[in-house]
Enzyme design. Sequence first.
Site, PDB file in Angstrom:
ATOM      1  N   LYS A 126       0.848  -1.191   0.000  1.00  0.00           N
ATOM      2  CA  LYS A 126       0.000   0.000   0.000  1.00  0.00           C
ATOM      3  C   LYS A 126       0.885   1.243   0.000  1.00  0.00           C
ATOM      4  O   LYS A 126       1.837   1.344   0.774  1.00  0.00           O
ATOM      5  CB  LYS A 126      -0.917  -0.007   1.223  1.00  0.00           C
ATOM      6  CG  LYS A 126      -1.988   1.070   1.187  1.00  0.00           C
ATOM      7  CD  LYS A 126      -3.009   0.885   2.300  1.00  0.00           C
ATOM      8  CE  LYS A 126      -4.120   1.916   2.198  1.00  0.00           C
ATOM      9  NZ  LYS A 126      -5.151   1.742   3.238  1.00  0.00           N
ATOM     10  N   GLU A 172     -19.504  -5.313  11.036  1.00  0.00           N
ATOM     11  CA  GLU A 172     -20.428  -4.517  11.839  1.00  0.00           C
ATOM     12  C   GLU A 172     -21.469  -5.382  12.539  1.00  0.00           C
ATOM     13  O   GLU A 172     -21.842  -5.118  13.689  1.00  0.00           O
ATOM     14  CB  GLU A 172     -21.120  -3.466  10.957  1.00  0.00           C
ATOM     15  CG  GLU A 172     -20.209  -2.344  10.500  1.00  0.00           C
ATOM     16  CD  GLU A 172     -19.396  -2.686   9.262  1.00  0.00           C
ATOM     17  OE1 GLU A 172     -18.557  -1.861   8.868  1.00  0.00           O
ATOM     18  OE2 GLU A 172     -19.596  -3.796   8.701  1.00  0.00           O
ATOM     19  N   ARG A 219     -25.394  -1.621   8.072  1.00  0.00           N
ATOM     20  CA  ARG A 219     -25.074  -3.009   7.765  1.00  0.00           C
ATOM     21  C   ARG A 219     -25.428  -3.954   8.908  1.00  0.00           C
ATOM     22  O   ARG A 219     -25.382  -5.179   8.741  1.00  0.00           O
ATOM     23  CB  ARG A 219     -23.580  -3.120   7.446  1.00  0.00           C
ATOM     24  CG  ARG A 219     -23.142  -2.270   6.267  1.00  0.00           C
ATOM     25  CD  ARG A 219     -21.638  -2.072   6.226  1.00  0.00           C
ATOM     26  NE  ARG A 219     -20.926  -3.284   5.901  1.00  0.00           N
ATOM     27  CZ  ARG A 219     -20.581  -3.658   4.674  1.00  0.00           C
ATOM     28  NH1 ARG A 219     -20.894  -2.885   3.644  1.00  0.00           N
ATOM     29  NH2 ARG A 219     -19.924  -4.763   4.467  1.00  0.00           N
TER      30      ARG A 219
END
Length: 588
Positions: A251, A339, A367
Amino acid sequence: MYFCSVQKKLIDHIIHPKDVRALQVEELPRLAQELRHFIIEIVASKEGHLGASLGVVELTIALHYVFQTPEDVLIWDVGHQAYGHKILTGRKAEFHTNRQYGGLSGFPKRDESPFDIFGTGHASTSISAALGMAIASQLKEVQKHHIAIIGDASIAGGMAFEGLNHAGVTNANLLVILNDNAIGIDPSVGALKQYLTNVKKGNQKEDNIFEALNFEYSGPVDGHDIEALILELKRLKKIEGPKFLHVITTKGKGLKQAEDNQVVYHAPGKFNAQTGDLISSNKENSPPKFQDVFGKTLVELATKNKNIVGITPAMPTGSSLKFMMEAFPKRAFDVGIAEQHAVTLAAGMATQGLIPFCAIYSTFLQRAYDQVIHDVALQNLPVVFCLDRAGLVGQDGATHHGVFDMAYLRCIPNLIIVAPRNEQELRNIMYSAQQGLKHPIAIRYPRGRGLVTNWKSKFESIAIGKGEQLKAGQKIAILSVGAIANNVQNAIESLSVSHYDMRFIKPLDKALLKDIFKTYDTIVTVENGTKHGGFGSAVLEFAAQHNYKNTIYIKGIPDEFIEHGSTEELQKEVELDADSLKTFILSL
């Protein structure tokens, strides 16, 4: 640091992926350098999600080189990493408008380009969407390829496993590419991360989990070796059924600071494109971010109350739960992009006498709606939901605005909903929530900084369901909830109207409302949330129930999805800024 040459740039001639496919393989590393430089130059001045897109430059080029996009479809999970994809698919000239008001979206968006076959912004959706498209192609007898690119943090989300589980018993033409860089926004967590680490080190002892799910597994492959990627993609292209390619990337690849500090450079704000150094915003003496008030207050409370625990689904930095993770590592939990699990984990803890503070962005709590109802509210468990990024959030746009929470939570029995006006009220409602509260409570607060610099005041209890008058006036009463009260105060500074901070969306302060309805002919409600079903609707219901005939106006988010732009621009668009509110009140 970057590619620099008197040669003509390859990227200048890339308008469509067919232009990429016209290049020789040996030219593609040069294109990758140029594409990285292009992304860095734009994001340095315009801001955005930097690290993820830099990490998949070679993969992005290889995918468009091997597959016949857009006929073959690419679905970028979350979409943080899709900047290179946008630039190569006809949006290079517009890319400087990325995340700007009226410009390109920061995420893949169906109505923006035929190359964005599926809109993304939330995690773990790509595999299910790609499988749905692959099954549709089978039913229509259409030959095409369907590729889902998903990160190692997102693939740990429950929905991704559901998609893998289903795909493994089909013969759908599906290729799942795991972009494994060991980090989402914060470092990835959990047993799957450890499994992938073992695979990368070559010392895995257990069976391959993806082969066990009936995928043709390939990898790990160096995600920055463009020739190796192309060879492997071409090989997999010939194999029928579900396939899985494990790609290792870094990344922030190509910008040293982004590689070395991947959390900060996920979305670094403005920085120097040549040196990579962040540009100071000189906010040392500014009011704190609401998220930091939450995080530091939680540590204060947890120091005295040993039953307090903290939970976040993959957002320790974004929610500032990191402060508690540092202070009390055994009592703070990053559960990954999960979640639903976060909410039910909190419910389980609450049954045992713990006081869970579950910190979730407003848009992401959507969610876990069933878990809020079934596992928390139905059992009346005192979970404290701390909903960061409530209301309009700015450049992340429609997928991230937290404007629905008041409406989708208000109908749930047992659940208290409160919107503190400022940082001190946030502290005080958190303090009140851990003092033996017998019901679940949702505390919603906005993204960004407040207005109070001396926010760290002595704790005071806030009575549940009680509002207060902020300004006295005549004929018109303005009722607001949350930090939008600041806009109201600025709007009515010179006007003789009353202003009430109702604080609680549920339960409403009925005694105060009765007094208001008896005193004022006209009532205006103001909320940083959807007009339909929110705070204003609650006031209308109260008026109907008690047969009040007062004139009531609701100011809030209209019944449409609001796109991206700065928070100030978007508030002006929906007429919630101080000037628009003043104009409206004067018209009354």
